[in-house]
Design an enzyme around this catalytic site. Structure first.
Site, short mmCIF file in Angstrom:
data_model
loop_
_atom_site.label_atom_id
_atom_site.label_comp_id
_atom_site.label_asym_id
_atom_site.label_seq_id
_atom_site.Cartn_x
_atom_site.Cartn_y
_atom_site.Cartn_z
N GLN A 126 72.49 9.52 18.03
CA GLN A 126 72.49 9.96 16.65
C GLN A 126 72.31 8.77 15.72
OE1 GLN A 126 75.21 12.93 15.19
NE2 GLN A 126 76.19 13.11 17.18
N ASN A 138 77.07 9.22 21.99
CA ASN A 138 78.30 9.73 22.61
C ASN A 138 77.87 10.41 23.87
OD1 ASN A 138 80.46 9.24 20.95
ND2 ASN A 138 80.26 11.16 19.84
N CYS A 195 69.48 25.31 25.78
CA CYS A 195 69.82 24.04 25.13
C CYS A 195 69.15 23.95 23.76
CB CYS A 195 69.37 22.89 26.03
SG CYS A 195 69.40 21.30 25.20
N HIS A 213 70.85 12.23 24.27
CA HIS A 213 70.44 11.99 22.88
C HIS A 213 71.36 10.96 22.23
CE1 HIS A 213 73.76 14.84 22.44
NE2 HIS A 213 73.95 14.33 21.23
N SER A 272 78.76 17.14 22.43
CA SER A 272 78.67 18.60 22.37
C SER A 272 77.47 19.14 23.12
CB SER A 272 78.59 19.03 20.91
OG SER A 272 77.44 18.46 20.31
N TYR A 320 101.89 3.55 21.26
CA TYR A 320 101.96 2.19 20.73
C TYR A 320 100.63 1.80 20.07
CZ TYR A 320 102.91 -2.83 20.61
OH TYR A 320 103.11 -4.12 20.19
N HIS A 353 77.86 -2.42 21.19
CA HIS A 353 79.15 -2.25 21.87
C HIS A 353 79.04 -1.04 22.81
CE1 HIS A 353 81.46 -4.84 19.07
NE2 HIS A 353 80.70 -4.32 18.12
N LYS A 390 91.58 6.45 29.82
CA LYS A 390 92.52 5.72 28.97
C LYS A 390 92.70 6.49 27.66
CE LYS A 390 93.12 1.51 26.31
NZ LYS A 390 94.55 1.40 26.64
N HIS A 449 66.04 17.40 30.11
CA HIS A 449 67.44 17.78 29.88
C HIS A 449 68.38 17.08 30.87
CE1 HIS A 449 70.54 20.58 28.47
NE2 HIS A 449 70.94 20.66 29.71
N HIS A 487 75.26 -2.73 16.09
CA HIS A 487 75.69 -3.38 14.86
C HIS A 487 74.70 -4.48 14.51
CE1 HIS A 487 80.19 -2.15 15.30
NE2 HIS A 487 79.50 -1.25 14.63
N ARG A 528 101.06 0.08 38.18
CA ARG A 528 102.00 1.14 37.82
C ARG A 528 101.50 2.50 38.34
NH1 ARG A 528 101.07 3.98 32.24
NH2 ARG A 528 98.90 3.41 32.07
N HIS A 561 72.12 17.36 26.73
CA HIS A 561 70.75 16.82 26.68
C HIS A 561 70.84 15.37 26.16
CE1 HIS A 561 66.32 17.77 26.31
NE2 HIS A 561 66.43 16.51 25.92
N CYS A 593 66.29 21.07 23.92
CA CYS A 593 65.12 21.07 24.80
C CYS A 593 63.85 21.47 24.03
CB CYS A 593 65.34 22.03 25.97
SG CYS A 593 66.20 21.26 27.36
P1 H2U Z 1 77.03 14.84 19.85
O1 H2U Z 1 76.08 13.66 19.90
O2 H2U Z 1 78.45 14.43 19.64
O3 H2U Z 1 76.84 15.73 21.02
O4 H2U Z 1 76.60 15.73 18.59
C1 H2U Z 1 75.38 16.41 18.56
C2 H2U Z 1 74.88 16.52 17.14
O5 H2U Z 1 73.74 17.38 17.13
C3 H2U Z 1 75.88 17.11 16.17
O6 H2U Z 1 76.07 16.20 15.10
C4 H2U Z 1 73.76 18.20 16.00
C5 H2U Z 1 75.24 18.40 15.70
O7 H2U Z 1 75.43 18.62 14.33
N1 H2U Z 1 73.05 19.43 16.30
C6 H2U Z 1 72.02 19.82 15.49
O8 H2U Z 1 71.72 19.16 14.51
N2 H2U Z 1 71.32 20.96 15.80
C7 H2U Z 1 71.60 21.75 16.85
O9 H2U Z 1 70.95 22.75 17.07
C8 H2U Z 1 72.71 21.41 17.77
C9 H2U Z 1 73.46 20.18 17.47
ZN ZN Z 2 68.09 20.20 26.85
#
Ligand code: H2U
Ligand code: ZN
Length: 339
Positions: free
Chosen positions: A168, A153, A52, A166, A161, A316, A298, A311, A115, A281, A31, A164, A55
C-alpha cells in the site's frame, strides 16, 4: 560491559534512529511457553481466485472492476484512510485539544496478477517491476504531498485483509511520527558529525559482522543493534541515497535480488511463509536540506521462536518500553544459516 555479558545479562540498547531504548533479556530465552500457539493453516492458493477483490478482471469491494492486468497494478484505495480535504489549518482550541485537517491519498499496489505468488516466489524481473512501480508512484506523489509511506502487511497474523500479494501507499501533506523522529535524529547526528548516521553505522556493522545477514554489490541487510522484533532487519543501500526515486537500474536489480534473498531466508526460518510488516523510509519530499537522510527499509516479522509462537507487544512494552529475549546477534546468526 563486554559483548559476552550482552548475550547473557539483561541490558538496554539505545536506538539512535528514534531516540528510544529497548530492554534485552537474553537470560530468558529458555523460558517455558504455555501461551497461545498460532494455528498453522496449510494455505494452498490458486493463481487466480474468482472471489478475490484484487485479482485481474474481478469487481472490487467498492464496485469498480479491475482490468485484466498482466503486470504490477495500482489502484486508488476504495476505502482511503486519508483523502484530499480542503483546508490544512491547524486548529488549536486549547492546550489540550489540538487538531489538524489532513490531505492525502492512498493506493494499493498489486505485485502481479498472480494470487498465489508472494514476493519471495516471484521472478527477479517481476520484483524489479514492483520496485519501479513504487518509484513511479513516488515521482508522482512528491509533487503533491510531503510524505508517502510505502508498506506491505503480509499474512493474517499482521492483519492483512487480502492474501493477494500487494503493498500500500499512503501519501500525506503531514510527516507522520516515525518519520519525524528519524528525521530529527539523523539531522542531529549530521549536525554534530557532518557524516550520515546510517552510513557510519553500516561501516560499523561491516567491521563487526555479527549482525550482518547478507550483502550484495549495492545493498546490505542486518539485524539492527537496537532491534525490537525478534527477527527484525534493516535493508539499506551502501552508498548515500536520500530517496527511492534516485535508484539506478543496477540498484533496482540488486534490490530485487536482495529482497528475494531476505524473504526466502524468512520463509525458511520457521518453514512457513513469513508474515511481516515492511516499509520504506527516505527523506520527506519537500524538506530543504535532506542530506542527513539515508534511504532504508524496515522489516518487522512478528514470529518469535517457531511458526506458531508470535511476539506480542503488550504489558511492560505498552506501558514502559519494548523488550526482547533473543539478542539481535543470535537472531542474525539464525538467519545466516539459511543464506
Ligand atoms: P491490507 O494491505 O492490510 O490487506 O489492506 C488492503 C487494503 O485494500 C485496505 O486498505 C483496500 C482496503 O481498503 N481495498 C480496496 O481498496 N478495495 C477492495 O476491493 C478491497 C480492499
Ligand atoms: Zn487475487
Amino acid at each position: 560491559m563486554t559483548i559476552d555479558l550482552f548475550s547473557s545479562q539483561p541490558h538496554r540498547r539505545y536506538n539512535p534512529l528514534t531516540d528510544e531504548w529497548v530492554l534485552v533479556s537474553p537470560q530468558r530465552t529458555k523460558r517455558p511457553w504455555q501461551g497461545k500457539q498460532e494455528e498453522i493453516k496449510k494455505e494452498k492458493r490458486l493463481p487466480f481466485d474468482p472471489t478475490c477483490y484484487m485479482c485481474p478482471g474481478n469487481i472490487r469491494a467498492g464496485g469498480k472492476k479491475n482490468p485484466k492486468y498482466t503486470k504490477t497494478y495500482v489502484f486508488p484505495n476504495d476505502f482511503s484512510p486519508i483523502i484530499d480535504a480542503k483546508s490544512t489549518k491547524i486548529q488549536k482550541e486549547s492546550d489540550v485539544f489540538l487538531t489538524e485537517i489532513v490531505r492525502g491519498e492512498c493506493k494499493v499496489v498489486c505485485f502481479s496478477p498472480r494470487h498465489d505468488l508472494t514476493m519471495a516466489e516471484m521472478a527477479i524481473e517481476q520484483i524489479e517491476e514492483v520496485v519501479s512501480t513504487w518509484i513511479n508512484q513516488m515521482d508522482e506523489l512528491k509533487r503533491k504531498y510531503n510524505w508517502a509511506q510505502i508498506f506491505e502487511n503480509k499474512g493474517e497474523l499482521m492483519g492483512c485483509s487480502n492474501p493477494h500479494p500487494h503493498s500500500q501507499i499512503w501519501a500525506s501533506n503531514f510527516i507522520p511520527n516515525e518519520v519525524s523522529k528519524e528525521d530529527a535524529q539523523q539531522k542531529k547526528y549530521y549536525g554534530k558529525n557532518k557524516t550520515i548516521f546510517l552510513l557510519d553505522y553500516v561501516k560499523e556493522e561491516q567491521e563487526k559482522k555479527e549482525r550482518v545477514v547478507y550483502e550484495n554489490e549495492s545493498w546490505i541487510i542486518f539485524v539492527p543493534f537496537w532491534a525490537v522484533w525478534p527477527f527484525e532487519t534493516l535493508l539499506l543501500p551502501k552508498k548515500h541515497l536520500t530517496q527511492l526515486t534516485t535508484l539506478s537500474k543496477v540498484d533496482i536489480k540488486q534490490l530485487a535480488l536482495i529482497m528475494k534473498k531476505l524473504l526466502t531466508i524468512y520463509d525458511t526460518l520457521f518453514n512457513k511463509s513469513m508474515p511481516y510488516s515492511m516499509g520504506w523510509h527516505f527523506a520527506p519530499f519537500n524538506i530543504k536540506n535532506n542530506s542527513h537522510w539515508q534511504l532504508h527499509a524496515h522489516y518487522y516479522p512478528p514470529l518469535l521462536r517457531s511458526a506458531t509462537v508470535k511476539k506480542f507487544m503488550v504489558g511492560y512494552e505498552m506501558l514502559s518500553e519494548p523488550q526482547r529475549d533473543i539478542t539481535p546477534e543470535q537472531a542474525a546468526s539464525q538467519l545466516r544459516k539459511f543464506i
